[in-house]
Design an enzyme around this catalytic site. Structure first.
Site, PDB file in Angstrom:
ATOM      1  CG  ASP A 385     -21.637  10.605   0.954  1.00 20.74           C
ATOM      2  OD1 ASP A 385     -22.430  11.043   1.813  1.00 20.74           O
ATOM      3  OD2 ASP A 385     -21.851  10.652  -0.276  1.00 20.74           O
ATOM      4  CD  GLU A 438     -24.915   9.172   4.231  1.00 22.56           C
ATOM      5  OE1 GLU A 438     -25.940   9.864   4.193  1.00 22.56           O
ATOM      6  OE2 GLU A 438     -24.104   9.122   3.293  1.00 22.56           O
TER       7      GLU A 438
END
Length: 710
Positions: A385, A438
């Site tokens: 993330d 990401e």
């Protein structure tokens, strides 16, 4: 000792040979009496006050002894924790000191074990700035004084073996800060925790027997970028609220398998204090959240998914951690896990703290954590993330709020090194595992191997494609011609990285609306038709697919972790349930047809796998392209994003193919469409179109995508 500032309590407590015999010293607050018990020996110690008991016995050697501890209403016989040698080996300490302990969880934290013939638990914690550390737990009625830990030298590690303590015990560390004050902390390396909002760590040991040997042996047989890869993203706690890991194991694999997804991606499952963070503010990096059960229960869920033929990806969050005063922030009284420079430590977007990626022990903590999820829980992938916030020193920071790197640039070399080391280590240790970034910027080489200067990820989320195509879909059909390039621009860079096309939780929450609700108009038939057409376009486009829960049946409301997907839309009592079930049937058929068509996944990452047929029909809102497998077999995808049927529409095709048959049509009546189909195979005509010598004369259904194969 009583102030919790002693570095070597074992030098004082326990039994020691001295002139005149053996000296015994025991620290037991609230005890009424302490008696040393051994073969042929029973001697009561003197109460010296403040919980200290001592005695000098005329012995020539330290016996194999136990302690009889008398309280007001109880008497217990126990082993003395201070008669044991360190239970952590020199090699472990060396690797910790080097920042290279790839199985750090086996050295730090709480470890039930047998030591010197006695069952108990070894407690170890890294706290280099502490004046002293003590173990406190339900086994001591949360009184810290009785169990001071010893410092293991320059490593910064503190250790204590507590006999008789086993799995299930709750504990924290009482840390004496450099200024003499105390802080009670959860174990950063705990492998289980109390159910939030309680915050204690829990001693745990796995007894799980895996049944996924066939899956684990075969999962690395084919590189993931050359294999079918369609991902169902979900938030475990709200997929069907109230289910435990074991109940999820009974329901989730069957649902995902029926829909044909190859993988699930779980939003963070590591322990976190605030449910509304969805798991993205982690306090227990080594502990699956106890909200749904214990670590072995989570193992069962992964195992069951594997036995159903479904891979498991988990979200991993090394970008930041919360400031809770019982967790990682200033853990031992000074910045430890976070960067010492407040401008580098404070994450500007979420009020959290960034890790100090340049500190070897912190880097070790994170790299080992990535390995931990792969080795201990058999996960098949890590979706990392917020990578962009790690890579740039000026991320979300204004002028004067950040300091450049040693070369004067904005890149964070420590974060780059951490990501490279994590990827290289995971790929080396865990065959078949894929890592996914990401990363929302144009950072070069995200999926390039580390030995070629890249970050080393297997895939990267294609955020640009997602934003562009959703912008196109958000326009009225009559206006889409002015935004035609939003659907084609992604092909300019489609092969610069190995991409995943994400329609993730971030796009269907907090005012952004569900996927079907992003599409304008009051006509719900057109909205659902556009939704279906978009999914058909997405599944055929180069790149792997990811769809968030609820979007597979076109729920109209955005997601909330408080209630999860709107399953009632599929209930027979709801008048429009058939329409929502139709969309779900389409997703199933997309996945099944996709999996059987190597043209859609074998050459996802190379230009040879794709060719535009029609990229410029802006007035018609039409797109057409060919996909190619390794053996040259083809699939033709045609999308019509206008609400009109287009009769006799010519699409250029290779002349060597004698016949094309429709294999998927998002306008089929069973999906909720109008039923405009090609029921018979279509033969090319020797009429040039789009620069090709032959063409098909097609009837394009309204707001639909159609796939054809030779």
């Amino acid at each position: 000792m009583l102030e919790g500032r002693h570095h070597d309590p074992h030098a004082v407590l326990g039994a020691h040979t001295v002139r005149g015999g053996v000296a015994f010293r025991v620290l037991r607050p609230y005890a009424q009496a302490i008696t040393v018990v051994a073969k042929g020996l029973r001697a009561e110690l003197v109460d010296d006050g403040d919980g200290l008991f001592s005695g000098l016995l005329p012995l020539t050697a330290v016996p194999d002894y136990r302690l009889l501890v008398t309280y007001d209403s109880d008497e217990i016989e126990v082993d003395d924790p201070y008669r044991f040698l360190p239970a952590l080996g020199e090699l472990d300490l060396h690797l910790i000191g080097e920042g290279r302990h790839e199985q750090l969880w086996k050295a730090l934290g709480s470890e039930p074990m047998e030591h010197q013939g006695v069952a108990g638990t070894r407690f170890t914690v890294w706290a280099p700035n502490a004046q002293g550390v003590r173990v406190s737990g339900d086994f001591s009625y949360w009184d810290s004084a009785a169990y001071p830990m010893r410092s293991l030298g320059a490593s910064g590690v503190w250790e204590l073996f507590l006999p008789g303590i086993g799995a299930g015990a709750l504990y924290k560390y009482d840390i004496t800060r450099p200024d003499g004050s105390h802080t009670l902390r959860a174990d950063p390396m705990a492998r289980a925790a109390e159910v939030p909002p309680a915050t204690a760590s829990r001693v745990t040991a796995s007894a799980y027997e895996w049944g996924d040997g066939e899956w684990m042996a075969g999962r690395g047989a084919r590189p993931p970028h050359q294999a079918p890869f369609s991902v169902y993203e979900l938030h475990l706690a709200s997929w069907r609220p109230g289910l435990s890991y074991r109940q999820l194991a009974e329901q989730l694999p069957g649902y995902v398998k029926e829909l044909g997804f190859t993988h699930v991606e779980l939003m963070p499952v590591a322990e976190h204090p605030f449910g509304g963070s969805w798991g993205y503010q982690v306090t227990g990096y080594y502990a699956p959240t106890s909200r749904m059960g214990g670590p072995d229960d989570f193992r069962l869920l992964v195992d069951t998914l594997h036995r159903a033929g479904i891979g498991v990806i988990v979200d991993w969050v090394p970008a930041h951690f919360p400031r809770d005063d019982w967790a990682l922030a200033e853990f031992d009284g000074r910045p430890l896990y976070e960067h010492p420079d407040p401008r580098r430590a404070a994450h500007p977007d979420w009020g959290t703290l960034e890790f100090d990626y340049g500190r070897k022990e912190v880097r070790n903590f994170l790299v080992a954590n990535a390995v931990y999820w792969c080795e201990e829980f058999h996960v098949d992938g890590l979706r990392v993330d917020a990578v962009a916030s790690m890579l740039y020193l000026d991320y979300s920071r204004g002028e004067g709020e950040w300091t450049p790197n040693e070369h004067g640039g904005r890149e964070n070399p420590d974060a780059v090194a951490l990501l490279q080391e994590m990827n290289a280590t995971v790929y080396r240790r865990c065959p078949g595992v894929v890592t996914i970034a990401e990363e929302s910027t144009a950072w070069e080489g995200v999926t390039r191997p580390t030995d070629a200067g890249g970050l080393g990820f297997g895939f990267k989320w294609n955020m640009g494609w997602m934003h562009d195509t959703l912008r196109y879909m958000s326009k009225e059909p009559v206006h889409r011609k002015y935004h035609h390039h939003d659907m084609t621009f992604g092909m300019i860079y489609a092969f610069s990285e190995n991409y995943v096309l994400p329609i993730s939780h971030d796009e269907v929450v907090h005012g952004k609306g569900a996927l079907v609700s992003k599409i304008p108009g009051e006509d719900w038939w057109q909205r659902r038709a556009s939704h279906r057409a978009y999914l058909g376009f997405m599944w055929a486009h180069p790149g792997k697919q990811l769809l968030f829960m609820g979007q597979e049946f076109a729920q109209g409301s955005e997601w909330s972790e408080a209630h999860g997907p709107d399953w009632w839309l599929l209930d027979d009592s709801y008048p429009a349930a058939g329409d929502h079930r139709g969309v779900r049937s389409l997703v199933r058929d997309l996945n099944l047809t996709y999996a059987s068509a190597p043209a859609l996944w074998e050459r996802d990452t190379v230009p040879e796998g794709f060719a535009w047929v029609e990229a410029d029909a802006a007035e018609d809102n039409v797109f057409a392209f060919l996909r190619y497998a390794q053996d040259g077999s083809q699939l033709l995808c045609v999308s019509n994003f206008s609400p009109v049927v287009r009769h006799g529409y010519r699409i250029g095709v290779p002349e060597e193919v004698s016949m094309w048959r429709e294999v998927l049509n998002t306008d089929q009546e069973q999906y909720g469409g109008s039923g405009v189909r090609h029921l018979q195979p279509v033969r090319p005509e020797p009429v040039p179109a789009q620069g090709r010598p032959a063409s098909l004369r097609l009837t394009l259904p309204p707001l639909a995508t159609v796939w054809f194969r030779p």
